[in-house]
Design an enzyme around this catalytic site. Structure first.
Site, PDB file in Angstrom:
ATOM      1  N   LEU A 139     -25.571 -52.004 -41.882  1.00  0.00           N
ATOM      2  CA  LEU A 139     -25.101 -52.551 -40.606  1.00  0.00           C
ATOM      3  C   LEU A 139     -26.136 -52.462 -39.488  1.00  0.00           C
ATOM      4  O   LEU A 139     -25.812 -52.629 -38.326  1.00  0.00           O
ATOM      5  CB  LEU A 139     -23.811 -51.837 -40.168  1.00  0.00           C
ATOM      6  CG  LEU A 139     -22.589 -52.113 -41.035  1.00  0.00           C
ATOM      7  CD1 LEU A 139     -21.400 -51.295 -40.561  1.00  0.00           C
ATOM      8  CD2 LEU A 139     -22.230 -53.595 -41.022  1.00  0.00           C
ATOM      9  N   PRO A 156     -26.590 -41.717 -41.084  1.00  0.00           N
ATOM     10  CA  PRO A 156     -25.357 -40.947 -40.934  1.00  0.00           C
ATOM     11  C   PRO A 156     -24.136 -41.801 -40.615  1.00  0.00           C
ATOM     12  O   PRO A 156     -23.017 -41.336 -40.762  1.00  0.00           O
ATOM     13  CB  PRO A 156     -25.678 -39.988 -39.784  1.00  0.00           C
ATOM     14  CG  PRO A 156     -26.732 -40.682 -38.997  1.00  0.00           C
ATOM     15  CD  PRO A 156     -27.527 -41.480 -39.988  1.00  0.00           C
ATOM     16  N   CYS A 157     -24.345 -43.038 -40.206  1.00  0.00           N
ATOM     17  CA  CYS A 157     -23.206 -43.891 -39.842  1.00  0.00           C
ATOM     18  C   CYS A 157     -22.265 -44.123 -41.021  1.00  0.00           C
ATOM     19  O   CYS A 157     -21.056 -43.996 -40.895  1.00  0.00           O
ATOM     20  CB  CYS A 157     -23.694 -45.231 -39.306  1.00  0.00           C
ATOM     21  SG  CYS A 157     -24.738 -45.078 -37.844  1.00  0.00           S
ATOM     22  N   HIS A 158     -22.834 -44.489 -42.165  1.00  0.00           N
ATOM     23  CA  HIS A 158     -21.998 -44.802 -43.326  1.00  0.00           C
ATOM     24  C   HIS A 158     -22.492 -44.143 -44.610  1.00  0.00           C
ATOM     25  O   HIS A 158     -21.984 -44.419 -45.684  1.00  0.00           O
ATOM     26  CB  HIS A 158     -21.895 -46.315 -43.513  1.00  0.00           C
ATOM     27  CG  HIS A 158     -21.263 -46.988 -42.329  1.00  0.00           C
ATOM     28  ND1 HIS A 158     -22.008 -47.624 -41.372  1.00  0.00           N
ATOM     29  CD2 HIS A 158     -19.975 -47.081 -41.939  1.00  0.00           C
ATOM     30  CE1 HIS A 158     -21.188 -48.093 -40.439  1.00  0.00           C
ATOM     31  NE2 HIS A 158     -19.961 -47.775 -40.750  1.00  0.00           N
ATOM     32  N   GLY A 159     -23.518 -43.302 -44.514  1.00  0.00           N
ATOM     33  CA  GLY A 159     -23.940 -42.506 -45.663  1.00  0.00           C
ATOM     34  C   GLY A 159     -24.945 -43.143 -46.596  1.00  0.00           C
ATOM     35  O   GLY A 159     -25.065 -42.708 -47.740  1.00  0.00           O
TER      36      GLY A 159
END
Length: 193
Positions: A139, A156-159
């Protein structure tokens, strides 16, 4: 015949002078509209100062092995890392079959180049250098450096987890981090763009 019949009905389907006048008037109107609109469209082009930023030069002389820096190019973060021999070995030993995205995504190589460590790095003799656009391919978040399970980058937002060559190994990101067009202008200066 009705008094509201068209000209083509009275001439048996042949175009008339009125049809010609409608066509030429419409064409003249379109040309006029385009000539009025062109100055407004032309002003939206980037000016010379913006075009000058199409490429940047980054001095990497202070980067010791294991260090990295983030530069800004065309509004995007660019990760430049001087990898350690251990990081290079870990990336070289990753089988292509284990990668989520087997494509190098390197603007300096053919579009179908495999995501080998050398294809992701600055090439033979400069395997320690890696230059990538620092936007997660999921993203567009900015991953953290020297983080994650593979010691590369972690979003860290979605791994999403990238290895030391910037290749996606785990998480929702579908592709490797992109590598922009770049070259070394000297041993310590990289020109991006």
């Amino acid at each position: 015949m009705s008094e509201h019949s068209t000209n083509t009905e009275t001439t048996g389907g042949e175009p008339t002078r009125r049809d010609f006048l409608y066509l030429t008037t419409g064409m003249a109107g379109a040309v006029g509209a385009a000539s009025v609109a062109w100055p407004f469209i032309d002003q939206m082009r980037p000016d010379a100062s913006t075009l000058a930023l199409a490429s940047i030069e980054v001095d990497v002389s202070s980067l010791e092995p294991g260090m990295s820096l983030t530069a800004k190019w065309r509004g995007k973060p660019i990760f430049i890392r001087n990898r350690t021999p251990k990081e290079i070995d870990e990336a070289k030993n990753a089988p292509i079959a284990d990668l989520k995205d087997p494509n190098a995504r390197n603007a300096n190589l053919a579009a179908d180049a495999e995501a080998t460590d050398v294809a992701r790095s600055a090439g033979e003799g400069k395997e320690n250098w890696i230059v990538m656009i620092g936007s997660c391919t999921h993203l567009g978040c900015v991953p953290l450096g020297t983080a994650g399970e593979y010691g590369g980058w972690f979003c860290p937002c979605h791994g999403s987890v990238y290895d030391t060559a910037g290749r996606i190994r785990k998480g929702p990101a579908p592709m490797n981090l992109f590598i922009p067009q770049y070259s070394f202008t000297s041993d310590k200066v990289i020109k991006i763009g």
